[in-house]
Enzyme design. Sequence first.
Site, short mmCIF file in Angstrom:
data_model
loop_
_atom_site.label_atom_id
_atom_site.label_comp_id
_atom_site.label_asym_id
_atom_site.label_seq_id
_atom_site.Cartn_x
_atom_site.Cartn_y
_atom_site.Cartn_z
CG ASN A 114 12.46 25.79 -2.09
OD1 ASN A 114 12.92 25.13 -2.82
ND2 ASN A 114 11.28 26.35 -2.22
N GLY A 115 15.80 26.33 -3.37
CA GLY A 115 15.76 27.21 -4.51
C GLY A 115 17.45 26.68 -5.14
NE ARG B 109 7.95 23.41 -1.21
CZ ARG B 109 7.78 24.18 -2.10
NH1 ARG B 109 6.20 24.30 -2.41
NH2 ARG B 109 8.25 24.89 -2.88
CG HIS C 115 5.65 2.48 -37.94
ND1 HIS C 115 5.99 2.15 -39.32
CD2 HIS C 115 4.43 2.95 -37.76
CE1 HIS C 115 4.98 2.41 -39.88
NE2 HIS C 115 3.88 2.75 -39.05
CE LYS D 147 0.89 17.00 -6.06
NZ LYS D 147 0.35 16.21 -7.08
CE LYS E 6 0.25 9.71 -12.44
NZ LYS E 6 -0.05 11.06 -12.85
CD GLU F 293 4.53 10.24 -10.93
OE1 GLU F 293 4.86 11.45 -10.26
OE2 GLU F 293 3.40 10.02 -11.40
CB CYS G 255 13.63 22.25 -0.54
SG CYS G 255 15.36 21.82 -1.08
CD1 TRP H 227 13.19 15.78 -4.55
CD2 TRP H 227 13.99 17.51 -5.88
NE1 TRP H 227 13.27 15.26 -5.80
CE2 TRP H 227 13.97 16.24 -6.63
CE3 TRP H 227 14.74 18.63 -6.26
CZ2 TRP H 227 14.45 16.21 -8.02
CZ3 TRP H 227 15.21 18.57 -7.56
CH2 TRP H 227 14.91 17.50 -8.53
CD GLU I 100 -1.26 11.33 -16.39
OE1 GLU I 100 -0.25 11.85 -16.94
OE2 GLU I 100 -1.44 11.35 -15.16
O1 M6R Z 1 2.42 21.34 -10.46
P1 M6R Z 1 2.72 20.98 -11.93
O2 M6R Z 1 1.27 20.36 -12.46
O3 M6R Z 1 3.28 22.17 -12.69
O4 M6R Z 1 3.48 19.59 -12.08
C1 M6R Z 1 3.92 19.34 -13.35
C2 M6R Z 1 4.44 17.93 -13.33
O5 M6R Z 1 5.59 17.95 -12.46
C3 M6R Z 1 3.65 16.85 -12.40
O6 M6R Z 1 2.33 16.84 -13.17
C4 M6R Z 1 4.33 15.45 -12.36
O7 M6R Z 1 4.58 14.97 -13.76
C5 M6R Z 1 3.55 14.50 -11.61
N1 M6R Z 1 4.49 13.75 -10.76
C6 M6R Z 1 2.78 13.38 -12.37
O8 M6R Z 1 2.15 12.49 -11.68
#
Ligand code: M6R
Length: 589
Positions: free
Chosen positions: A95-96, A27, A485, A584, A466, A469, A2, A71, A462
């Site tokens: 927020n929290g 956020r 396997h 984010k 990507k 996501e 948030c 969020w 990775e």
């Molecule tokens: O801010 P951070 O690097 O600690 O965030 C970690 C993950 O939440 C972040 O890398 C997330 O996996 C991304 N959305 C991936 O693209």
Amino acid sequence: MCGIVGYVGKRQAAPILIDGLYQLEYRGYDSVGIAVSDGNSLEIVKKTGRVREIEGARGLRGTLGIGHTRWATHGGINVENAHPHTYQRITLVHNGIIENAQKLKQDLLQRGEIFSSETDSEVIAHLIADAYRGDLLSAVMESCARLDGSYALVVFCEDEPRKLVCARMRSPLVVGTGKGGAVVASDLSAVAEKDATLYSLNDGEFAQLSETEIDFYRSSGDKINKFPIAFDLEEGNSDLKGYRHYMRKEIDEIPDVLRLSRQKFDENFRNSDFCKVLCQTEYIHIIACGTAYHSGLCAKTAIERICRIPVEVHVASEFRDSDPILQSGTLVIAISQSGETADTIAAVRLAKRKGAYIAAVVNVKYSSLTRLADTVLYTQAGREVAVAATKSFNAQLMTLYSFAEALAAVKGRRAPSLNGFERKALRTISLSESVQSWVPYFVGAKSAYFIGRGEDMCTALEGSLKLKEISYLPSEGYAAGELKHGTLALIEPYTPVVAIVTRREIAQKTMNAVHEAYSRGATIFLVTCFEEYCGMDEVKASVLIPKCPPVFSPVLSAIPLQLLAYYTSVARGNDPDKPRNLAKSVTVE
Ligand code: M6R
């Protein structure tokens, strides 16, 4: 997660709040709301969805207000659960997560209080209203003492209509002067301007804001003298500069980010005592989440190969609840773009309690992690707006590889050269545009696979993250040798398989897995620095990346995978910058 924002001053609050919320939308974007007071009455506008849904509220009259972009954690995505929350004369944004909210709510229900949402945040409004005896600050302090969990709060009471009270515990909050009054927000981007003076609140601190004054307090009620933070307006600049999406723009920024991150590491390192710590380092534990975890895996392969020092990489959410063995001579490296990821912070706190020295690889200045760490190695990615991490991943790699090089020097070992990556990344981006021709094979696929060995396996993980996501396509990243396997059973005709092949000694072994997948009907795509594999019959299409020391190759080989995810997401009609259900900065555990 948030994002929260507040304003009290001379100007109309609504436009300041709405513009601030656009900056904080990264956020969370499940629902949005603002409350604006003109001193006599309070108007609240709340909607589900993004900030643009409350554009119509720009005209609300009043020079004090608070705003929130959500969020969802407690309670579904609906208008009732959207912030601000009001009880009696108290209105707040939060927020929290309040961990004892259920227990507190039961007590309040028994007293006959009525709730209009399912949120933990509304419980705080009730506590403050019950504690209010003419002084909002005291009521907020008294109520916060009853809360377990994390909060950044901005609170308003209609009986004190020119005042905002803020509190922070494990969720970020920046407070200061600006925009003709006083401002508060989850981060700098929402409130920074040329002449602003901004302060970062620490855990357990409170602030009281009026148009002309800001006072900071500890929970004891003692006043605190705080020093303003230095900020660079350019860094917070999040202009699209003609791009359709931030993610695409941020990929184009990778070459600059690599150069700056390398420069910054050298400056940091020269000016610190960290060198002495490295002399004593015998083991390294890396802690991170998501993409940052993958950069940690890449770092492990580099540090172990170059420095011959054992490295363990941990998912922070697992580490924090484990009973780790951290012997003397252990260095803990926490990696986080935001520096606010709750799991990473909790894991670092545990490592600190066990006596470990903490180095943090962080992108966002003044973030919580930077305050916990013994040494901060700042990456220079600049502001990353897209939820999917791209340039911050490459920046983390450059910083961690620079670290490996420095550690090698301390240990009397030679590292391969890290020169020329800016140029090579530029070339890689231009070569990788061809992945647009791969997209039709992914858009309608049931699932996709990314395979590699060694550092290429880390890149595969990775690439897979990507893709899933932002395109919502199920995908897996896998060690190429493990395919046979079990996972091979999932390969059907036309299943897209992307192989990453950058290390000569093991290239043929990855290609064996490629043959096995191809024989079962997979459509094969290749990211490699070996031309001879590109022309093979089995390979539908490839990106030939520039040659570089294999141990550092993820800096380049991740780029075509980032672009593949981006173009697939766009082709599937998604917003790559704001994937569903994600945010984010993940400040909940
Ligand atoms: O801010 P951070 O690097 O600690 O965030 C970690 C993950 O939440 C972040 O890398 C997330 O996996 C991304 N959305 C991936 O693209």
